[in-house]
Design a protein around this motif. Structure first.
Motif, PDB file in Angstrom:
ATOM      1  N   TYR A   1      31.378  42.630  43.710  1.00  0.00           N
ATOM      2  CA  TYR A   1      31.805  42.803  42.336  1.00  0.00           C
ATOM      3  C   TYR A   1      31.414  41.580  41.525  1.00  0.00           C
ATOM      4  O   TYR A   1      31.401  40.465  42.028  1.00  0.00           O
ATOM      5  CB  TYR A   1      33.323  42.992  42.266  1.00  0.00           C
ATOM      6  CG  TYR A   1      33.786  44.263  42.911  1.00  0.00           C
ATOM      7  CD1 TYR A   1      33.763  45.453  42.213  1.00  0.00           C
ATOM      8  CD2 TYR A   1      34.239  44.275  44.219  1.00  0.00           C
ATOM      9  CE1 TYR A   1      34.176  46.633  42.797  1.00  0.00           C
ATOM     10  CE2 TYR A   1      34.660  45.442  44.817  1.00  0.00           C
ATOM     11  CZ  TYR A   1      34.624  46.615  44.101  1.00  0.00           C
ATOM     12  OH  TYR A   1      35.029  47.780  44.675  1.00  0.00           O
TER      13      TYR A   1
ATOM     14  N   ASN B   1      32.615  39.279  38.542  1.00  0.00           N
ATOM     15  CA  ASN B   1      33.776  38.945  37.726  1.00  0.00           C
ATOM     16  C   ASN B   1      33.293  38.453  36.376  1.00  0.00           C
ATOM     17  O   ASN B   1      32.672  37.401  36.290  1.00  0.00           O
ATOM     18  CB  ASN B   1      34.621  37.861  38.404  1.00  0.00           C
ATOM     19  CG  ASN B   1      35.341  38.391  39.605  1.00  0.00           C
ATOM     20  OD1 ASN B   1      35.916  39.466  39.552  1.00  0.00           O
ATOM     21  ND2 ASN B   1      35.307  37.645  40.690  1.00  0.00           N
TER      22      ASN B   1
ATOM     23  N   SER C   1      29.371  35.901  33.480  1.00  0.00           N
ATOM     24  CA  SER C   1      29.685  36.050  34.892  1.00  0.00           C
ATOM     25  C   SER C   1      30.347  34.779  35.410  1.00  0.00           C
ATOM     26  O   SER C   1      29.763  33.697  35.364  1.00  0.00           O
ATOM     27  CB  SER C   1      28.409  36.333  35.685  1.00  0.00           C
ATOM     28  OG  SER C   1      28.698  36.378  37.060  1.00  0.00           O
TER      29      SER C   1
ATOM     30  N   LYS D   1      41.219  34.569  37.355  1.00  0.00           N
ATOM     31  CA  LYS D   1      40.479  35.543  38.160  1.00  0.00           C
ATOM     32  C   LYS D   1      40.428  35.154  39.635  1.00  0.00           C
ATOM     33  O   LYS D   1      39.956  35.931  40.453  1.00  0.00           O
ATOM     34  CB  LYS D   1      39.045  35.695  37.638  1.00  0.00           C
ATOM     35  CG  LYS D   1      38.942  36.391  36.317  1.00  0.00           C
ATOM     36  CD  LYS D   1      39.008  37.868  36.488  1.00  0.00           C
ATOM     37  CE  LYS D   1      38.714  38.535  35.168  1.00  0.00           C
ATOM     38  NZ  LYS D   1      38.523  39.947  35.296  1.00  0.00           N
TER      39      LYS D   1
ATOM     40  N   VAL E   1      38.440  33.035  41.208  1.00  0.00           N
ATOM     41  CA  VAL E   1      37.043  33.166  41.600  1.00  0.00           C
ATOM     42  C   VAL E   1      36.674  32.082  42.587  1.00  0.00           C
ATOM     43  O   VAL E   1      36.979  30.915  42.391  1.00  0.00           O
ATOM     44  CB  VAL E   1      36.129  33.075  40.353  1.00  0.00           C
ATOM     45  CG1 VAL E   1      34.673  33.056  40.748  1.00  0.00           C
ATOM     46  CG2 VAL E   1      36.413  34.232  39.440  1.00  0.00           C
TER      47      VAL E   1
ATOM     48  N   GLN F   1      36.066  37.527  44.537  1.00  0.00           N
ATOM     49  CA  GLN F   1      37.484  37.295  44.311  1.00  0.00           C
ATOM     50  C   GLN F   1      38.140  36.937  45.633  1.00  0.00           C
ATOM     51  O   GLN F   1      37.884  37.562  46.658  1.00  0.00           O
ATOM     52  CB  GLN F   1      38.102  38.552  43.721  1.00  0.00           C
ATOM     53  CG  GLN F   1      39.487  38.321  43.178  1.00  0.00           C
ATOM     54  CD  GLN F   1      39.927  39.452  42.313  1.00  0.00           C
ATOM     55  OE1 GLN F   1      39.236  40.450  42.202  1.00  0.00           O
ATOM     56  NE2 GLN F   1      41.069  39.319  41.689  1.00  0.00           N
TER      57      GLN F   1
END
Length: 94
Positions: free
Chosen positions: A3, A5, A16, A81, A83, A90
């Motif tokens: 994915y 983010n 991004s 998030k 990250v 994630q």
């Protein structure tokens, strides 16, 4: 499946999160030089929509993204998030 983010940098623009190297303020002379050099090289992305630049986002590809949001706001959105900056994925909180 991986994915991407995306972080909202204001006014419907996103970047991004996995590609962000740093977020700095636009007021110092070295940052102003970096913005001008990116503009000359065609590596500037203006996400301010005509408003005042309050954050400068540097990506791993050498692009410089301008945002009208404060640096703290953009940084908080990235931190929210969760990250992992090395993999762009994630992370799981346990």
């Amino acid at each position: 499946m991986s994915y991407i983010n995306l972080i909202n940098i204001g006014y419907g623009n996103s970047v991004s999160a996995g590609r962000v190297v740093s977020i700095v303020g636009p007021d110092s002379a070295p940052v102003k030089r970096m913005i001008q050099e990116a503009r000359d090289a065609g590596k500037i992305v203006d996400g301010t929509c005509g408003r005042r630049t309050r954050a400068v986002i540097v990506t791993d590809s050498g692009h410089v993204v301008l945002s009208a949001l404060q640096t703290e706001t953009v940084a908080n959105r990235i931190m929210d998030k969760n990250v992992n900056p090395q993999k762009g994925e994630q992370t799981e909180e346990e």
